[in-house]
Write a protein that holds these residues in place. Sequence first.
Motif, short mmCIF file in Angstrom:
data_model
loop_
_atom_site.label_atom_id
_atom_site.label_comp_id
_atom_site.label_asym_id
_atom_site.label_seq_id
_atom_site.Cartn_x
_atom_site.Cartn_y
_atom_site.Cartn_z
N ALA A 84 0.83 -1.21 0.00
CA ALA A 84 0.00 0.00 0.00
C ALA A 84 0.86 1.25 0.00
CB ALA A 84 -0.92 0.00 1.22
N ARG A 85 0.42 2.23 -0.79
CA ARG A 85 1.08 3.53 -0.96
C ARG A 85 2.37 3.45 -1.74
NH1 ARG A 85 -0.77 3.03 3.99
NH2 ARG A 85 1.26 2.49 4.82
N PRO A 109 -9.52 1.40 -4.86
CA PRO A 109 -8.09 1.15 -5.01
C PRO A 109 -7.57 1.56 -6.38
CG PRO A 109 -9.31 -0.91 -5.12
CD PRO A 109 -10.29 0.15 -4.73
N ARG A 137 -2.69 2.14 -4.06
CA ARG A 137 -3.17 3.03 -3.00
C ARG A 137 -4.69 3.02 -3.00
NH1 ARG A 137 -1.32 8.78 -5.77
NH2 ARG A 137 -2.68 8.67 -7.59
N TYR A 138 -5.25 3.37 -1.85
CA TYR A 138 -6.68 3.47 -1.72
C TYR A 138 -7.08 4.94 -1.85
CZ TYR A 138 -6.63 -1.35 -0.10
OH TYR A 138 -6.46 -2.71 -0.03
N THR A 139 -8.09 5.19 -2.67
CA THR A 139 -8.57 6.54 -2.88
C THR A 139 -10.06 6.58 -2.58
OG1 THR A 139 -9.29 6.33 -5.20
CG2 THR A 139 -6.92 6.65 -4.80
#
Length: 203
Positions: free
Chosen positions: A114-115, A125, A119-121
């Motif tokens: 992650a990142r 994702p 990434r989660y927005t």
Amino acid sequence: MNILQVNSSARTEGSHSTALAARLVERLREARPDARLVVRDLSRRPHPALDEAALQALFTPEDARTPEQARRVAMDDALIEEIQGADVVVLAVPMYNFGVPAALKNWIDAISRARVTFRYTEHGPEGLLTGKKVYVVLTRGGQYRDTPADTQVPYLRMVLAFLGMTDVEFIYAEGLALGAEAEREAIAAARARIDAITEPLAV
């Protein structure tokens, strides 16, 4: 062009998936003699599984990690750097018990961070490993293409897309355990498919 070849067969010698992936890479390099190649052979250099110690290392702030934790994270970092730097990815994937080899799953776990690679927005994702061409060479003892027993293709298509890799081509060599003639025909068909895929690149 940077090419990353990932071999996931448990065999260090005599692997059909490795041989076919090498043939594909050879054809790619014929088209682009200046291409840089990195080979990650997971049978010769196995990557450790994602276990509790690895998770603790990953979730510990960098400046608070023990030397052992820093070394463990650095092992994953090396694989991430390889995939980030690749323009073309060639995965050699035999079928083991209807799934991908454990070695390949370990590799996928290592590059999925992650990142960094996704990434989660607010819109869901987003994969960060974009702009890459992926070739997946699949070898199977039986005939599983386009059947419910083929769990490999849906899984790989999903996880690669999750990481941002949506331009994926699958090459099949099936029926390898169905006798010598079936094996010869399967390998010949896969090689022909490789040649057909790579021939336009030489123009």
